[in-house]
Scaffold this motif. Structure first.
Motif, PDB file in Angstrom:
ATOM      1  N   ASP A 253       0.852  -1.183   0.000  1.00 54.82           N
ATOM      2  CA  ASP A 253       0.000   0.000   0.000  1.00 54.82           C
ATOM      3  C   ASP A 253       0.892   1.238   0.000  1.00 54.82           C
ATOM      4  OD1 ASP A 253      -1.885   1.949   0.249  1.00 54.82           O
ATOM      5  OD2 ASP A 253      -2.693   1.256   2.164  1.00 54.82           O
ATOM      6  N   PRO A 254       0.968   1.983  -1.091  1.00 56.20           N
ATOM      7  CA  PRO A 254       1.861   3.148  -1.173  1.00 56.20           C
ATOM      8  C   PRO A 254       1.568   4.231  -0.141  1.00 56.20           C
ATOM      9  CG  PRO A 254       1.079   2.507  -3.347  1.00 56.20           C
ATOM     10  CD  PRO A 254       0.280   1.715  -2.364  1.00 56.20           C
ATOM     11  N   LYS A 255       0.319   4.372   0.278  1.00 57.52           N
ATOM     12  CA  LYS A 255      -0.074   5.384   1.266  1.00 57.52           C
ATOM     13  C   LYS A 255       0.488   6.769   0.889  1.00 57.52           C
ATOM     14  CE  LYS A 255      -0.375   2.198   5.217  1.00 57.52           C
ATOM     15  NZ  LYS A 255       0.070   0.982   4.524  1.00 57.52           N
ATOM     16  N   PRO A 256      -0.002   7.391  -0.151  1.00 61.31           N
ATOM     17  CA  PRO A 256       0.553   8.672  -0.613  1.00 61.31           C
ATOM     18  C   PRO A 256       0.406   9.818   0.375  1.00 61.31           C
ATOM     19  CG  PRO A 256      -1.504   8.171  -1.753  1.00 61.31           C
ATOM     20  CD  PRO A 256      -1.140   6.946  -0.984  1.00 61.31           C
ATOM     21  N   ASP A 257      -0.494   9.691   1.358  1.00 61.77           N
ATOM     22  CA  ASP A 257      -0.648  10.777   2.324  1.00 61.77           C
ATOM     23  C   ASP A 257       0.415  10.752   3.408  1.00 61.77           C
ATOM     24  OD1 ASP A 257      -1.662   8.391   3.287  1.00 61.77           O
ATOM     25  OD2 ASP A 257      -3.075   9.376   4.643  1.00 61.77           O
ATOM     26  N   ILE A 258       1.204   9.655   3.501  1.00 60.30           N
ATOM     27  CA  ILE A 258       2.322   9.589   4.449  1.00 60.30           C
ATOM     28  C   ILE A 258       3.556  10.137   3.746  1.00 60.30           C
ATOM     29  CG2 ILE A 258       3.796   8.067   5.817  1.00 60.30           C
ATOM     30  CD1 ILE A 258       1.433   6.232   6.183  1.00 60.30           C
ATOM     31  N   MET A 259       3.968  11.326   4.160  1.00 64.45           N
ATOM     32  CA  MET A 259       5.025  12.041   3.450  1.00 64.45           C
ATOM     33  C   MET A 259       6.194  12.334   4.384  1.00 64.45           C
ATOM     34  SD  MET A 259       2.587  14.683   1.324  1.00 64.45           S
ATOM     35  CE  MET A 259       3.751  14.909  -0.024  1.00 64.45           C
ATOM     36  N   VAL A 260       7.404  12.313   3.799  1.00 70.14           N
ATOM     37  CA  VAL A 260       8.619  12.592   4.556  1.00 70.14           C
ATOM     38  C   VAL A 260       9.470  13.594   3.783  1.00 70.14           C
ATOM     39  CG1 VAL A 260       8.651  10.347   5.700  1.00 70.14           C
ATOM     40  CG2 VAL A 260       9.824  10.634   3.522  1.00 70.14           C
ATOM     41  N   GLU A 261      10.438  14.156   4.477  1.00 65.36           N
ATOM     42  CA  GLU A 261      11.297  15.171   3.873  1.00 65.36           C
ATOM     43  C   GLU A 261      12.104  14.567   2.731  1.00 65.36           C
ATOM     44  OE1 GLU A 261      14.676  18.056   3.580  1.00 65.36           O
ATOM     45  OE2 GLU A 261      14.700  15.910   3.949  1.00 65.36           O
ATOM     46  N   THR A 262      12.150  15.271   1.599  1.00 65.12           N
ATOM     47  CA  THR A 262      12.729  14.729   0.371  1.00 65.12           C
ATOM     48  C   THR A 262      14.202  14.384   0.519  1.00 65.12           C
ATOM     49  OG1 THR A 262      11.146  16.020  -0.922  1.00 65.12           O
ATOM     50  CG2 THR A 262      13.075  15.168  -2.085  1.00 65.12           C
ATOM     51  N   GLY A 263      14.972  15.244   1.170  1.00 61.51           N
ATOM     52  CA  GLY A 263      16.403  14.993   1.310  1.00 61.51           C
ATOM     53  C   GLY A 263      16.705  13.753   2.123  1.00 61.51           C
ATOM     54  N   PHE A 264      16.013  13.567   3.233  1.00 63.32           N
ATOM     55  CA  PHE A 264      16.220  12.380   4.063  1.00 63.32           C
ATOM     56  C   PHE A 264      15.804  11.116   3.315  1.00 63.32           C
ATOM     57  CE2 PHE A 264      15.242  15.438   7.752  1.00 63.32           C
ATOM     58  CZ  PHE A 264      16.551  15.860   7.795  1.00 63.32           C
ATOM     59  N   LEU A 265      14.693  11.191   2.612  1.00 64.87           N
ATOM     60  CA  LEU A 265      14.230  10.031   1.845  1.00 64.87           C
ATOM     61  C   LEU A 265      15.227   9.669   0.757  1.00 64.87           C
ATOM     62  CD1 LEU A 265      11.924   7.995   1.384  1.00 64.87           C
ATOM     63  CD2 LEU A 265      10.910   9.648  -0.201  1.00 64.87           C
ATOM     64  N   SER A 266      15.841  10.686   0.150  1.00 61.67           N
ATOM     65  CA  SER A 266      16.842  10.443  -0.887  1.00 61.67           C
ATOM     66  C   SER A 266      18.063   9.717  -0.328  1.00 61.67           C
ATOM     67  CB  SER A 266      17.264  11.765  -1.529  1.00 61.67           C
ATOM     68  OG  SER A 266      18.368  11.591  -2.399  1.00 61.67           O
ATOM     69  N   LEU A 267      18.552  10.163   0.824  1.00 59.95           N
ATOM     70  CA  LEU A 267      19.700   9.499   1.451  1.00 59.95           C
ATOM     71  C   LEU A 267      19.372   8.048   1.800  1.00 59.95           C
ATOM     72  CD1 LEU A 267      21.003  12.273   3.885  1.00 59.95           C
ATOM     73  CD2 LEU A 267      22.196  11.370   1.891  1.00 59.95           C
TER      74      LEU A 267
END
Length: 468
Positions: free
Chosen positions: A219-233
């Motif tokens: 379940d991708p759960k698009p409403d659960i969002m995190v900071e882009t830079g941390f997710l990239s690392l």
């Protein structure tokens, strides 16, 4: 001449003058002894400071011990946050205090082992082999064995390192030894992350846009969002480089899954600890483990966050709580990094509850190194502001001091006794200056730019999510 036999009482001075005594005729003192120690009304911590309490915290098991502190082996679940550290924060329980310091030392070991010498063949990696790392940093008796080193690849093309690989060593995975298991009461799988050091990592930290985490394969759960830079690392890999490493996420999940299978018949805990950026990676990993269901429900999953920024939005916070992820945030009240991202639009900003608002996860332990004369009984929640004055954000004289890991450890050692922490630079900061990374000089410029940029991006994100 025949020696006389004397009937004597069992006193401390008995038989000191050479008088022969018939032990069968000694009259014993009528006194009953109890094996239960007499607990005083003060528990002494390892730093000689005292915590005035009337009894042990109710959440801790009643343990009969010969020392002045409860047994970790019987109370480790409370220390790991079974009851969200209820009655253990204020005043700070000595057992929890020692465990926070211990996990903080594991993070410090990560910094000590990190190679910042550009001329070294181990530049931006660990200086030592896994089986010697703790020995080389001066902590051979820590009771843990390193099983894997962890690397992260910033998804930012900045040529700051020679060679094809851009991966940087960000931490390690360790597991408690058999002897340590007896002391702490379980097999502890430990994951440690260092904080921000390199330029791409700083840039990744300055990204303030939110992206869907999409870590749940079902379940991708698009409403659960995190900071882009941390997710990239956390998710970026070196697929374009020959013999490149997989993502930080792949390395972590693979090793933790192996350890869980290896020790599945033992009592296990998973402990994640990190400083600054490292605490963000620790929280992302904790959420990932829980969301994928890699562990059994009986295995505690705990994050000890030192100087951690916000990682995700309100939906991310709620989901972590639903999954049972326990997070203890150790925060210097004067550290501006702990107020980022979401300086303006965050969980304390009334009137905004949309998915674009950032939110801290977990229980907060606030430290205040600049308040030396306050009454110790003054409640912490009266010290912490419910909002953030943006102008106060720029009044920090030395960001490297209030945010430094060594400062945090010293502050924890002085809890609950408040004392002023002098501004001291550690060797790690000197190494940064030797590399001409003039962070303290450009800090105010970076801070102002970041706040303005973050405010604009957050506002745009909120408008886009509110009015698609």
């Amino acid at each position: 001449m025949e020696k006389s036999l004397l009937n004597v009482k069992n006193t401390s001075c008995m038989n000191l003058v050479g008088i022969p005594v018939d032990l069968t005729k000694i009259i014993p003192t009528q006194k009953t002894y109890s094996f239960r120690p007499n607990f005083t009304k003060k528990i002494y911590s390892s730093t000689a400071s005292t915590v005035a309490i009337t009894s042990l915290s109710s959440s801790l098991s009643p343990v009969r011990v010969s020392t002045m502190s409860p047994s970790l082996a019987l109370n480790w679940r409370d220390v790991q946050g079974l009851n969200n550290w209820e009655n253990l924060i204020q005043p700070l329980n000595p057992l929890l205090q020692r465990e926070i310091i211990r996990y903080g030392k594991f993070v410090t070991a990560c910094y000590d082992a990190f190679d910042l010498n550009p001329d070294s063949s181990h530049y931006l990696t660990c200086k030592y082999a896994k089986n010697r790392m703790f020995l080389e940093v001066g902590w051979a008796d820590c009771g843990y064995e390193v099983t894997k080193y962890v690397y992260a690849t910033p998804d930012i093309n900045i040529p700051i390192q020679n060679g094809g690989s851009c991966a940087r060593w960000v931490g390690y995975i360790a597991v408690s030894s058999d002897d340590e298991v007896k002391r702490i009461g379980r097999r502890d799988i430990l994951v440690i992350f260092r904080g921000t050091v390199t330029y791409p990592e700083w840039i990744a930290n300055l990204m303030s846009s939110l992206s869907p985490a999409r870590l749940d394969p079902n379940d991708p759960k698009p409403d659960i969002m995190v900071e882009t830079g941390f997710l990239s690392l956390y998710t970026s890999s070196e697929t374009s480089v020959r013999f490149g490493l997989g993502s930080c996420r792949e390395q972590l999940i693979s090793e933790i899954s192996c350890l869980l299978r290896r020790y599945k018949h033992e009592e296990i805990s998973i402990t994640l600890a990190g400083h600054s950026m490292g605490s963000s990676l620790a929280l992302l990993l904790a959420y990932d483990i829980a969301e994928q269901g890699l562990k059994q429900a009986s295995v505690p999953l705990t994050v000890f966050s030192f100087a951690g920024p916000r990682v995700g939005n309100v939906r991310f916070k709620d989901r972590c709580e639903e999954l049972g992820v326990k997070v203890l945030r150790i925060v210097n009240a004067n550290d501006p990094i702990t107020k980022l991202p979401g300086v303006i639009f965050n969980e304390t900003f009334s009137g905004w509850t949309c998915v674009a608002c950032y939110a801290h996860v977990g229980i907060e332990l606030v430290l205040d190194c600049l308040k030396s004369d306050e009454d110790e009984t003054h409640e912490i929640d009266k010290i912490v502001k419910k909002g953030v004055n943006v102008m106060d954000f720029f009044k920090i004289d030395d960001i490297l001091c209030v945010h430094d890991m060594q400062t945090y450890i010293q502050m924890i050692k002085n809890c609950p006794r408040r004392s002023k922490i002098r501004q001291k630079r550690v060797d790690f900061i000197k190494n940064l200056k030797e590399m001409n990374m003039k962070i303290s000089v450009v800090w105010r410029y970076v801070a102002i730019t970041f706040v303005v940029y973050h405010g604009c991006v957050t506002f745009v994100n909120m408008m886009g999510l509110t009015y698609p």
